[in-house]
Design a protein around this motif. Structure first.
Motif, PDB file in Angstrom:
ATOM      1  N   ALA A 174       0.843  -1.205   0.000  1.00 24.37           N
ATOM      2  CA  ALA A 174       0.000   0.000   0.000  1.00 24.37           C
ATOM      3  C   ALA A 174       0.870   1.244   0.000  1.00 24.37           C
ATOM      4  O   ALA A 174       2.028   1.219   0.418  1.00 24.37           O
ATOM      5  N   THR A 175       0.282   2.337  -0.496  1.00 21.75           N
ATOM      6  CA  THR A 175       0.984   3.618  -0.511  1.00 21.75           C
ATOM      7  C   THR A 175       0.942   4.223   0.883  1.00 21.75           C
ATOM      8  O   THR A 175      -0.125   4.382   1.477  1.00 21.75           O
ATOM      9  N   ASP A 176       2.108   4.522   1.410  1.00 25.65           N
ATOM     10  CA  ASP A 176       2.231   5.057   2.760  1.00 25.65           C
ATOM     11  C   ASP A 176       2.958   6.393   2.698  1.00 25.65           C
ATOM     12  O   ASP A 176       4.187   6.455   2.671  1.00 25.65           O
ATOM     13  N   HIS A 177       2.173   7.474   2.653  1.00 26.70           N
ATOM     14  CA  HIS A 177       2.765   8.822   2.665  1.00 26.70           C
ATOM     15  C   HIS A 177       3.777   8.984   1.530  1.00 26.70           C
ATOM     16  O   HIS A 177       4.932   9.324   1.731  1.00 26.70           O
ATOM     17  N   SER A 178       3.319   8.688   0.316  1.00 24.58           N
ATOM     18  CA  SER A 178       4.067   8.815  -0.952  1.00 24.58           C
ATOM     19  C   SER A 178       4.992   7.630  -1.241  1.00 24.58           C
ATOM     20  O   SER A 178       5.448   7.460  -2.361  1.00 24.58           O
ATOM     21  N   ASP A 179       5.318   6.792  -0.226  1.00 27.62           N
ATOM     22  CA  ASP A 179       6.109   5.586  -0.461  1.00 27.62           C
ATOM     23  C   ASP A 179       5.192   4.371  -0.514  1.00 27.62           C
ATOM     24  O   ASP A 179       4.141   4.345   0.114  1.00 27.62           O
TER      25      ASP A 179
END
Length: 794
Positions: A64-69
């Protein structure tokens, strides 16, 4: 012919005892070091190889995408297991697995504390756990059943049959029915359980699945035979989005990760598997093993070719008598194999003597199985490989002499600027210097991380797991610790301050960007966490339930969380998480909860309200620094024993737990340093032999120079400089190689040291000093010899 070769080899061994000793010793040490490393590598690559269904077993991972990462983790939502079995026809079983730490079990007067596993009923059908008693298909069907390992069954029941008998869970005061006994798990497996309890017991224990918003459950699937992996992957991928609105919003997805990659890989960068897992360490030590063995073989090559003049006439006479080149090659190869055999026997003794210490150091149970035919085949192959490798160059070099030149006395050894012997010496020391530089840089990185500010005060900070009756007697224990002056502050938390036991996403707060998806670390704390741990408040205050009863739903956040939430005045602001509206009462400076090598993550410290997703598992307290530590520990243990008599009152120091975060790097550095030392030692053996031979060959030249007035220092310099120059060349080659390798290794750490110039200066100076000391002994000895004695033969 072979008998003749053996006789000749035996005579040469006796004729050249000194050089034979150096050859055998160097080879033996190199072979022993290589064997130890290969045993370690074999243990790593064989993890869970005994699993019969290994090629069908996969772990379900989150992406999943976590704060742009793009973040990846092996924890998924607890309800997903049953959904996967229902919605993905290619899946035969989906099982959840969770560790159970230190539960006390009793059978009559016998009581033991063991760790185990909480698993779904299909676990014994997915994984190969040979059953000594019971049916693997039904053993875990009853929520109050338990499957014991052979060792645990023996500890509780002795030689009696445990089947159908009950075991008392002292924590919950439940009786569990023994429905199976399985063999003890091997040492090299991911699962190290002493018992198994059904997942449904989790519900009976009044705990609950946390829903689709949680991502902390390890779930493993086994595909049906001949099932399509691609089809199963495609169907599993969107399941979280299908059943969770939040997941749909942020494009969460599941993927299958094969069992064969669990141990050595399991490392991802921005959602893609990288090469930073244990496989990188395994590969590195494989290279070290190969080079140590190669360096030992180089010693053999150098010493054999250095003495070429001694055997030149033998080769010439044999050729005149009709011996062919390949016959001579076979002879010299046979000699080197015999030497390798002798070295192999000595190496085996060294390995057996060193294994206990090596096992303690690596925290493994490595052994040599002498009853296995594969062991003997591998040993013979290893010795033959070493013998042929060590003897190949000398064999072809010695057998290539021209008989006419040799018998006329016109044979001369090579004194060219570049020759194979010099290249081999340079290769030896290049690798040794690379290892020296690596050792220094690894030590620097460890020291750099250890010196990092943790954000809390570790001095006198200890914790005790809340097993047995500690939970219900917590206030009594706390009051006694404080009233007796043993502790200055006491609190309870869901985990030790050095570990993260919960994290998740989906939090909401006023002004949150609807497209923002961030995973926060969670921590549960009672009164006085800030005081106990020495957290540094930048705004607000600590939890205080006596003065502020609403602090049970209070929240303390760290600076990283504040930067994400973007509150100008955070105190009093609401943060919704897993069905509870928390209000912020304080902001603390960032502190290290997980890895000291990584940036600090956003942390939410929740108040004492039990929302069903976290419970208290740890008592943390600050010992009174005015008392001796031994006194504090003795009194504290007595208090815990008083209120929890059935359990060992073990108390853990936070600073010791924090130090364990550096274990992997320290073990890596110490192993590299050990093998660097061995490499230097083996290289110096060869250098010593070469220096001795050069001094022996130039004995008359030395005598003439001394008669003409040459000083001891001048002669020593003359004999030493050529070999020392080779070491300097080695350093020039090793420095850029080591810089490149260590720079690449450091990229794995966000918090890392810079590689300074003095590291190379120190390594270069050390290697030159060692080489100079090695060759100087022979040089000084030759320079001090009476010239009359040297020239008498003239």
């Amino acid at each position: 012919m072979i008998k003749n070769f053996i006789k000749i080899a035996y005579r040469n061994l006796l004729r050249n005892k000194g050089f034979s000793f150096l050859n055998i010793t160097g080879l033996a040490i190199g072979m022993a070091a290589a064997v130890l490393i290969l045993l370690w590598i074999q243990n790593e690559v064989s993890y869970d190889n005994f699993q019969e269904n290994k090629d069908r077993i996969y772990e379900v991972w989150n992406r999943a995408t976590d704060h742009s990462d793009i973040g990846v983790s092996n924890g998924i939502s607890a309800p997903a297991a049953r959904i996967i079995e229902k919605d993905v026809p290619q899946v035969e079983h989906a099982v959840r697995v969770s560790d159970i730490n230190e539960v006390r079990f009793a059978v009559g007067d016998k009581k033991i504390t063991m760790s185990g596993g909480l698993v779904d009923t299909g676990f014994l059908q997915v994984f190969t756990c040979p059953m000594l008693m019971g049916d693997p298909k039904t053993a875990l069907n009853d929520p109050h059943s338990i499957v014991l390992t052979q060792t645990m069954a023996q500890a509780l029941f002795g030689d009696k049959n445990p089947m159908g008998k009950t075991v008392r869970n002292e924590k919950n005061k439940d009786d569990l029915l023994v429905t199976g006994v399985m063999k003890d798990m091997p040492q090299n497996t991911r699962f190290n359980f002493s018992y198994l309890i059904p997942w449904d017991y989790f519900k009976v224990d009044k705990a609950q699945d946390l829903g689709w918003g949680d991502n902390s459950t390890v779930t493993i699937v086994m595909l049906k035979k001949n099932a399509s992996f691609a089809s199963a992957s495609a169907q599993i991928k969107p399941l979280k989005q299908h059943y969770s609105d939040e997941a749909r919003k942020f494009k969460w997805e599941y993927f299958l990760y094969p069992m064969e990659r669990w141990r050595l890989y399991s490392s991802f960068t921005n959602g893609v598997e990288d090469n930073n897992g244990r496989s990188k360490t395994v590969q590195m030590f494989g290279v070290i093993a190969l080079f140590i063995l190669l360096i030992a073989c180089i010693n053999f090559m150098n010493l054999s070719t250095a003495r070429s003049e001694k055997r030149a006439k033998e080769v010439g006479i044999r050729k005149v008598a009709g011996a062919r080149k390949m016959s001579l090659v076979a002879q010299f190869i046979t000699e080197s194999v015999i030497l390798a055999l002798l070295s192999g026997v000595i190496a085996l003794v060294i390995v057996l003597l060193c294994l206990p210490a090596f096992n303690t150091f690596t925290q493994k149970h490595l052994f040599i199985s002498f009853t296995s035919i594969n062991t003997w085949l591998a040993s013979v192959g290893f010795i033959l490989f070493t013998g042929v490798l060590a003897g190949s160059y000398p064999a072809f070099f010695l057998s290539s002499f021209k008989p006419v030149k040799v018998l006329k006395g016109t044979f001369k050894r090579a004194n060219s600027l570049v020759n194979p012997r010099k290249v081999l010496v340079v290769l030896q020391f290049t690798f040794a210097i690379v290892l020296i530089i690596c050792t220094i840089v690894i030590k620097q990185q460890i020291d750099y991380a250890q010196a990092r500010e943790t954000g809390y005060n570790r001095d006198h900070l200890v914790y005790k797991h809340m097993n047995g009756d500690i939970g219900k007697n917590y206030m009594l224990i706390k009051n006694e610790l404080l009233s007796q002056g043993i502790a200055t502050s006491v609190t309870k938390t869901n985990s030790p301050l050095t570990e993260r036991w919960s994290d998740g996403w989906g939090q909401n707060w006023e002004g949150k960007d609807p497209n923002l998806n961030v995973s926060f670390d969670r921590f549960l704390a009672d009164d006085g966490l800030g005081k106990t741990a020495g957290l540094k408040f930048v705004q607000g205050r600590d939890f205080d339930l006596k003065q502020y009863p609403t602090d049970s739903t209070g929240m303390i956040i760290n600076e990283s969380s504040l930067r994400i939430m973007k509150f100008k005045d955070p105190i009093g602001k609401k943060v919704s998480d897993l069905g509870i509206d928390w209000h912020i009462v304080g902001v603390v400076k960032d502190f290290i909860l997980t890895s000291p090598y990584e940036p600090t993550r956003p942390i939410l410290i929740c108040g004492a309200k039990n929302g069903g997703f976290m419970t208290f598992h740890t008592v943390q307290f600050k010992l009174n620094g005015k008392n001796p530590t031994a006194y504090n520990l003795k009194k504290a243990q007595a208090i815990f024993k008083k209120y929890n008599p059935e359990y060992t009152p073990d108390i853990n120091f936070i600073d010791e737990e924090y130090a364990r975060k550096f274990d992997n790097e320290q073990r890596l550095g110490e192993l590299v340093a050990l093998f660097a030392g061995l490499t230097i030692f083996i290289s110096c053996l060869g250098l010593f032999g070469l220096a001795a031979y050069m001094a022996e060959n130039r004995v008359k030249e030395i005598g003439v120079r001394k008669v003409l007035g040459a000083s001891v220092a001048g002669i020593t310099t003359l004999l030493s400089k050529d070999l020392v120059i080779l070491v300097v060349i080695s350093f020039a080659i090793a420095a850029p190689i080591a810089y490149w390798g260590m720079n690449k290794w450091l990229l794995d750490y966000s918090y890392r040291v810079s590689i300074n110039w003095w590291v190379f200066a120190l390594a270069g100076g050390l290697s030159v000093t060692i080489a100079l000391l090695t060759v100087s002994y022979q040089s000084v000895k030759a320079a001090l010899t009476n010239p009359v004695k040297n020239l008498r033969a003239e």
